[in-house]
Design a protein around this motif. Structure first.
Motif, PDB file in Angstrom:
ATOM      1  N   MET A 186       8.655  38.799  54.782  1.00  0.00           N
ATOM      2  CA  MET A 186       9.936  39.342  54.368  1.00  0.00           C
ATOM      3  C   MET A 186      11.078  38.621  55.085  1.00  0.00           C
ATOM      4  O   MET A 186      10.949  38.256  56.250  1.00  0.00           O
ATOM      5  N   LEU A 187      12.176  38.503  54.389  1.00  0.00           N
ATOM      6  CA  LEU A 187      13.353  37.913  55.009  1.00  0.00           C
ATOM      7  C   LEU A 187      13.870  38.858  56.100  1.00  0.00           C
ATOM      8  O   LEU A 187      13.920  40.066  55.898  1.00  0.00           O
ATOM      9  N   PRO A 188      14.275  38.308  57.233  1.00  0.00           N
ATOM     10  CA  PRO A 188      14.773  39.173  58.303  1.00  0.00           C
ATOM     11  C   PRO A 188      16.150  39.733  57.997  1.00  0.00           C
ATOM     12  O   PRO A 188      16.963  39.087  57.321  1.00  0.00           O
ATOM     13  N   THR A 189      16.425  40.924  58.500  1.00  0.00           N
ATOM     14  CA  THR A 189      17.771  41.491  58.403  1.00  0.00           C
ATOM     15  C   THR A 189      18.716  40.649  59.255  1.00  0.00           C
ATOM     16  O   THR A 189      18.278  39.834  60.084  1.00  0.00           O
ATOM     17  N   ALA A 190      20.000  40.861  59.088  1.00  0.00           N
ATOM     18  CA  ALA A 190      20.986  40.134  59.896  1.00  0.00           C
ATOM     19  C   ALA A 190      20.752  40.378  61.385  1.00  0.00           C
ATOM     20  O   ALA A 190      20.815  39.452  62.194  1.00  0.00           O
ATOM     21  N   MET A 191      20.447  41.635  61.755  1.00  0.00           N
ATOM     22  CA  MET A 191      20.206  41.940  63.164  1.00  0.00           C
ATOM     23  C   MET A 191      18.983  41.189  63.688  1.00  0.00           C
ATOM     24  O   MET A 191      19.027  40.569  64.756  1.00  0.00           O
ATOM     25  N   HIS A 192      17.881  41.217  62.936  1.00  0.00           N
ATOM     26  CA  HIS A 192      16.677  40.517  63.393  1.00  0.00           C
ATOM     27  C   HIS A 192      16.894  39.006  63.445  1.00  0.00           C
ATOM     28  O   HIS A 192      16.422  38.333  64.360  1.00  0.00           O
ATOM     29  N   TYR A 193      17.616  38.477  62.470  1.00  0.00           N
ATOM     30  CA  TYR A 193      17.881  37.046  62.466  1.00  0.00           C
ATOM     31  C   TYR A 193      18.776  36.657  63.638  1.00  0.00           C
ATOM     32  O   TYR A 193      18.606  35.588  64.241  1.00  0.00           O
ATOM     33  N   SER A 194      19.716  37.535  64.000  1.00  0.00           N
ATOM     34  CA  SER A 194      20.565  37.242  65.160  1.00  0.00           C
ATOM     35  C   SER A 194      19.714  37.086  66.409  1.00  0.00           C
ATOM     36  O   SER A 194      19.966  36.202  67.235  1.00  0.00           O
ATOM     37  N   HIS A 195      18.689  37.907  66.553  1.00  0.00           N
ATOM     38  CA  HIS A 195      17.802  37.811  67.718  1.00  0.00           C
ATOM     39  C   HIS A 195      16.989  36.516  67.691  1.00  0.00           C
ATOM     40  O   HIS A 195      16.785  35.884  68.732  1.00  0.00           O
ATOM     41  N   THR A 196      16.556  36.105  66.513  1.00  0.00           N
ATOM     42  CA  THR A 196      15.843  34.827  66.390  1.00  0.00           C
ATOM     43  C   THR A 196      16.737  33.676  66.830  1.00  0.00           C
ATOM     44  O   THR A 196      16.309  32.786  67.581  1.00  0.00           O
ATOM     45  N   LEU A 197      17.985  33.687  66.375  1.00  0.00           N
ATOM     46  CA  LEU A 197      18.924  32.620  66.731  1.00  0.00           C
ATOM     47  C   LEU A 197      19.186  32.573  68.235  1.00  0.00           C
ATOM     48  O   LEU A 197      19.377  31.494  68.810  1.00  0.00           O
TER      49      LEU A 197
END
Length: 192
Positions: free
Chosen positions: A1-12
């Motif tokens: 699944m594509l990550p939410t904005a919050m989860h993607y922020s943590h990846t970045l």
């Protein structure tokens, strides 16, 4: 699944923040980003976390104390527009979650002018390959104006110095958050 904005922020953040780095949580909130940053930088690094609400400081202080992370975090009870008063040297990353404090007073929101002031102070302090991540929640009174200001600010950054991207879901209801990531290219720091 594509990550939410919050989860993607943590990846970045996880891609670039290492032990010993200096980082900023510009909107402390309930302390989730502060906790992540404190874990990533470790005891030799430092996190500067800002919020104007005592409720946010109390929740974050408790969260960090339970994880034994308080020793390398400065919890600052001021708005992020004051970041230049506290952060002198280069930072590896900063994160903003714009809008209002979850489970808090929805009448207390981040504002375009203070957010822009904070971004203008952080950009010259951003280390080469460092990132500023902005997650815009805009489905509240005043949110659309802040989103427009952030979009304009990010789009105006010179491509010679910065890579800027946006990440959003375009087919979801209820104004899903939009993430912006500003990444400094390999250029020298020029902060005062």
């Amino acid at each position: 699944m594509l990550p939410t904005a919050m989860h993607y922020s943590h990846t970045l953040l996880k891609e670039i923040v290492q032990p010993g780095h200096i980082v900023v949580d510009a909107t402390m909130g309930n302390g989730f980003d502060t906790e992540l940053l404190a874990t990533l930088v470790g005891p030799k690094g430092h996190v500067f976390a800002f919020d104007i609400q005592e409720q946010a400081l109390a929740a974050t202080r408790q969260r960090l104390a339970e994880k034994e992370l308080l020793s390398h975090v400065s919890l600052i009870h001021r708005g992020h527009e004051h970041v230049a008063d506290y952060v002198d040297g280069p930072i590896q990353a900063a994160i903003f979650n714009l809008g209002y404090l979850p489970r808090g007073d929805k009448g207390i929101i981040t504002l375009p002018q203070t957010t822009k002031q904070a971004l203008e102070a952080l950009l010259p302090r951003l280390a080469p390959k460092g990132r500023i991540i902005i997650v815009c929640y805009y489905g509240h009174q005043g949110g659309a104006a802040e989103l427009a200001a952030i979009q304009q600010f990010c789009a105006s950054l010179p491509q010679e110095s910065y890579n800027v991207m946006s990440y959003q879901f375009i087919n979801q209801r209820n104004q899903p958050p939009i993430l912006y990531c500003i990444e400094r290219k390999k250029t020298a720091l020029t902060f005062n």
